[in-house]
Design an enzyme around this catalytic site. Sequence first.
Site, PDB file in Angstrom:
ATOM      1  N   ALA A  68       1.086   3.302   7.347  1.00 32.38           N
ATOM      2  CA  ALA A  68       1.325   4.705   7.685  1.00 32.38           C
ATOM      3  C   ALA A  68       0.016   5.475   7.900  1.00 32.38           C
ATOM      4  O   ALA A  68       0.039   6.619   8.319  1.00 32.38           O
ATOM      5  CB  ALA A  68       2.143   5.384   6.591  1.00 32.38           C
ATOM      6  N   ASN A  76       0.824  -1.208   0.000  1.00 31.30           N
ATOM      7  CA  ASN A  76       0.000   0.000   0.000  1.00 31.30           C
ATOM      8  C   ASN A  76       0.857   1.257   0.000  1.00 31.30           C
ATOM      9  O   ASN A  76       0.899   1.984  -0.989  1.00 31.30           O
ATOM     10  CB  ASN A  76      -0.951   0.009   1.194  1.00 31.30           C
ATOM     11  CG  ASN A  76      -2.108   0.973   1.009  1.00 31.30           C
ATOM     12  OD1 ASN A  76      -1.965   2.020   0.388  1.00 31.30           O
ATOM     13  ND2 ASN A  76      -3.272   0.625   1.535  1.00 31.30           N
ATOM     14  N   ASP A  77       1.556   1.505   1.096  1.00 31.09           N
ATOM     15  CA  ASP A  77       2.344   2.741   1.200  1.00 31.09           C
ATOM     16  C   ASP A  77       3.388   2.848   0.093  1.00 31.09           C
ATOM     17  O   ASP A  77       3.679   3.951  -0.381  1.00 31.09           O
ATOM     18  CB  ASP A  77       3.035   2.812   2.559  1.00 31.09           C
ATOM     19  CG  ASP A  77       2.027   2.887   3.700  1.00 31.09           C
ATOM     20  OD1 ASP A  77       0.946   3.465   3.501  1.00 31.09           O
ATOM     21  OD2 ASP A  77       2.328   2.349   4.787  1.00 31.09           O
ATOM     22  N   VAL A  78       3.964   1.708  -0.329  1.00 31.72           N
ATOM     23  CA  VAL A  78       5.059   1.743  -1.307  1.00 31.72           C
ATOM     24  C   VAL A  78       4.563   1.997  -2.723  1.00 31.72           C
ATOM     25  O   VAL A  78       5.364   2.137  -3.648  1.00 31.72           O
ATOM     26  CB  VAL A  78       5.882   0.439  -1.261  1.00 31.72           C
ATOM     27  CG1 VAL A  78       6.508   0.243   0.109  1.00 31.72           C
ATOM     28  CG2 VAL A  78       5.047  -0.774  -1.645  1.00 31.72           C
ATOM     29  N   VAL A  79       3.225   2.066  -2.919  1.00 30.52           N
ATOM     30  CA  VAL A  79       2.679   2.388  -4.243  1.00 30.52           C
ATOM     31  C   VAL A  79       1.784   3.620  -4.171  1.00 30.52           C
ATOM     32  O   VAL A  79       1.014   3.890  -5.092  1.00 30.52           O
ATOM     33  CB  VAL A  79       1.881   1.197  -4.822  1.00 30.52           C
ATOM     34  CG1 VAL A  79       2.789  -0.012  -5.023  1.00 30.52           C
ATOM     35  CG2 VAL A  79       0.699   0.822  -3.927  1.00 30.52           C
TER      36      VAL A  79
END
Length: 470
Positions: free
Chosen positions: A438, A396-399
């Site tokens: 996050a 999630n956060d990394v995209v």
Amino acid sequence: MEHVAPPAWVMLAYLISGVFFILALRGLSSPATSQRGNRFGMAGMLIAVVTTLVTHEVASLPEILGAIAIGGGIGWVIARRIAMTDMPQLVAAFHSLVGLAAVLVAAAAFLNPVAFGITGPDGMINPVSRVEMGLGIAIGAITFSGSVIAFLKLAGKMSGAPILLPLRHLINLGTLAAIVGLVGYFTIDQSPWVFWTITGLSFLIGFLLIIPIGGADMPVVVSMLNSYSGWAAAAMGFTLHNTAMIITGALVGSSGAILSYIMCKAMNRSFISVIAGGFGAEASAGSGEAKEQRPWKRGSAEDAAYMMQQAESVIIVPGYGMAVAQAQHVLREMADVLKKQGVSVKYAIHPVAGRMPGHMNVLLAEASVPYDEVFELEDINSEFAQADVAFIIGANDVVNPAAKTDKSSPIYGMPVFDVDKAKTVFFVKRSMGGVGYAGVDNDVFYMDQTMMLLADAKKMCEDIVKALQH
């Protein structure tokens, strides 16, 4: 009491064990050689332990063997039962034990310095040994309390959101300055109150340093605590006059520091901002739920199977959700079916995907994914613009494009995968109700080319495999 230099063969044995530790680190730098690296590490530790037992009369052989059996038995049981999803908190727990061991060794040396050979003719502890002892107790206590907080956050027993105290930076700096000052004062006054005050303040600052750090920073925190544990062991090695501990601690400390730097660089953060709790520490960090209701499209396993069969290239982006669902094996099966049908399949791994460094690499290696299909962020990010399908499973956060556009976001500035440039995006997650670790909503969910595959990641991949085969 002066310390007597060990025989030459002991120094040689410790040197050999140190070489094995270096080879272990070299092997652990790649999944392909990690098993060999572990064997080197085990061999080096065996040599160091046997050498120490032969040359030191610390206890009777039955007591030593009993302690090894108890500790080894506990470790064996934990290693057999631990799930891959729990590995990050297990690593944090191990770091806490290293820190606690350093604290106990320093306390034992302070209470009985004669037994450790660190006293001078006047019966007082040597000033140099006091510095080593003070640093060892400080770093060890910080490692212990910091690792306990990291464990609680990773295990979900404590909120992963930043916990912000008023005037936290001033409190932290003041506490650290007091510790440094007391370690200096300890060289001229070895009163018990000085030693135990250093210990108490160090336990406190470890707690204060970690609670303001948000969940998105946990991989960096784990590697940072790994570095701390190494330096604590090295400091205690000087107190114990043990070359093997000095070498091992220095290797662990330096490699952990380098890894932390690499990860901070990959996140476009300064190391100081991370350990100060600056990343993910703003009040706008998010609540862990989507902020607004926006239109989105729901897809099915059949939709995903059809689109990926028609594609020339598919890039898979795994994340912690894949680990939770234990979906790596069926994901590899899905990729194998696609490859047999002529589709190019690659895996994109973000440096901070998961909850510890290398988490996704370990999972994919466990599933026997070929190493030449796994690519790091900087090597594959440019290919999303040409990709037919970006298949996001549990990430999630990394995209999240907010890292590039929203300056108020706690992940702003972190390099992310450009999945929004792919022709079609399939996003596998359990529901639309939650967001990333996050706590930030993701615009990718609502893009025109995105289809949300809402289900358990393993079940969804199994359904896609069935659809591909029929």
